[in-house]
Write a protein that holds these residues in place. Structure first.
Motif, PDB file in Angstrom:
ATOM      1  N   PRO A 106       6.092  -2.698  -8.965  1.00 45.57           N
ATOM      2  CA  PRO A 106       7.248  -3.328  -8.316  1.00 45.57           C
ATOM      3  C   PRO A 106       8.146  -2.299  -7.638  1.00 45.57           C
ATOM      4  O   PRO A 106       8.404  -1.226  -8.193  1.00 45.57           O
ATOM      5  N   GLY A 107       8.618  -2.645  -6.429  1.00 46.89           N
ATOM      6  CA  GLY A 107       9.509  -1.739  -5.695  1.00 46.89           C
ATOM      7  C   GLY A 107       8.783  -0.893  -4.683  1.00 46.89           C
ATOM      8  O   GLY A 107       9.410  -0.243  -3.843  1.00 46.89           O
ATOM      9  N   GLN A 108       7.448  -0.881  -4.745  1.00 45.38           N
ATOM     10  CA  GLN A 108       6.701  -0.023  -3.807  1.00 45.38           C
ATOM     11  C   GLN A 108       6.317  -0.781  -2.536  1.00 45.38           C
ATOM     12  O   GLN A 108       6.316  -2.008  -2.504  1.00 45.38           O
ATOM     13  N   PHE A 109       5.970  -0.023  -1.522  1.00 47.84           N
ATOM     14  CA  PHE A 109       5.634  -0.621  -0.234  1.00 47.84           C
ATOM     15  C   PHE A 109       4.359  -0.003   0.325  1.00 47.84           C
ATOM     16  O   PHE A 109       3.831   0.974  -0.233  1.00 47.84           O
ATOM     17  N   ILE A 110       3.859  -0.596   1.394  1.00 45.61           N
ATOM     18  CA  ILE A 110       2.703  -0.038   2.102  1.00 45.61           C
ATOM     19  C   ILE A 110       3.110   0.128   3.569  1.00 45.61           C
ATOM     20  O   ILE A 110       4.138  -0.400   3.984  1.00 45.61           O
TER      21      ILE A 110
END
Ligand code: FAD
Ligand code: FES
Ligand code: MG
Length: 275
Positions: A33-37
């Protein structure tokens, strides 16, 4: 990186929000959770960051929810089920610190609601009491209300036009909640003016407030410096030092200014593509 599910979540008043599920086993295995691509829709296209809203380990898919605001998000919106993205890198950024804080308020505005969803889910599993405050211009632009009800103790809604929930802003509800009980954490994602207002309100109560910043990103691996933000007087790169920061230390005026740097060029390129 094939799209296996596509769904329009909102489509009114020139605002379109779409959900896509994409096969991406290498991200599914690691993302938190909280991460992006970062995605490239086509070989000639730019790279844009998008939060991983959900994942299905069994199917090997990640869920992205995006609002069409310019060329790349509009091109992404044109892809159909069965189409593939040109490139996808991630997971990127630091995950949210998930632990038992106690009483937590989550504030989501617009498409930022999609970004608080994975955090709400994880904080709920960690045993926190969660009050979620959602803000949208109007009822038909409100997304993920049911999903957030499942992982929150209470959900409050504010719409600008009063078509659903309370008429007004998320901060109107936030102020009332802060009088009602003692909270241990506030987590907010949405348009910069909303995050800035949440920060101003929560600062008076002295409650730790985290925000996920949507600064302009290019490589998203700490090399180009495009995403730089000032936090507590120090330069930070949102892609590798964030995207979450202490809201009370963010230089909001600088962030707002930098995010609008290319706005005229962005409009021009959209016109050239007749989008
Ligand atoms: P443009 O016309 O190019 O730009 C419109 C506006 O979008 C700009 O004025 C600027 O404020 C912003 N923007 C443009 N390019 C970038 C870029 N390369 N990086 C960041 N912002 C940019 N949006 C969602 O809809 N869903 C999400 O889950 C989501 N997650 C994000 C997570 C992070 C960590 C960040 C930094 C941004 C996120 N965004 C998300 C914002 C999204 O990246 C922008 O809306 C998108 O890049 C716009 O590109 P465009 O070409 O369609 O629009
Ligand atoms: Fe280049 Fe963060 S996007 S340093
Ligand atoms: Mg663009």
């Amino acid at each position: 990186m094939k799209i296996i599910h596509k769904e329009t979540l909102a489509d009114i008043q020139n605002t379109k929000i779409t959900r896509v599920d994409i096969t991406c086993p290498h991200v599914v295995r690691k993302v938190e959770p909280g991460q992006f691509i970062v995605v490239m829709v086509s070989e000639e296209g730019e790279r844009i960051p998008l939060t991983v809203v959900d994942k299905d380990i069994g199917k090997g898919t990640i869920t992205l929810i995006f609002q069409e605001v310019g060329l790349t998000t509009k091109l992404l919106g044109k892809l159909k089920i069965g189409d593939s993205l040109y490139a996808l890198a991630g997971p990127l950024g630091h995950p949210t610190e998930i632990k038992k804080y106690g009483n937590v308020i989550l504030v989501g505005g617009g498409v930022g609601i999609a970004e608080i969803y994975p955090v709400a889910k994880a904080l709920n599993e960690a045993g926190n009491h969660i009050d979620t405050v959602l803000g949208a211009r109007t009822k038909s632009l409100l997304i993920l209300e049911d999903g957030l009800k499942e992982v929150s103790n209470r959900v409050f809604v504010a719409t600008d036009d009063g078509s659903y929930g309370q008429k007004g802003f998320t901060t109107d509800i936030l102020k009332k909640l802060l009088i009602e009980r003692r909270y241990d954490l506030i987590y907010a994602v949405g348009p910069i003016p909303m995050m800035k207002s949440v920060s101003l309100v929560s600062k008076q109560s002295g409650i730790t407030t985290a925000v996920s910043l949507n600064s302009l990103m290019v490589d998203a691996t700490g090399m180009c410096g495009c995403c730089r933000v000032t936090v507590g007087g120090k330069t930070k790169f949102a892609c590798v030092d964030g995207p979450e920061f202490d809201a009370h230390l963010v230089d909001w005026e600088e962030l707002e200014r930098r995010n609008n740097i290319y706005i005229e060029k962005e409009k021009h390129i959209c016109n050239l593509h007749k989008l």
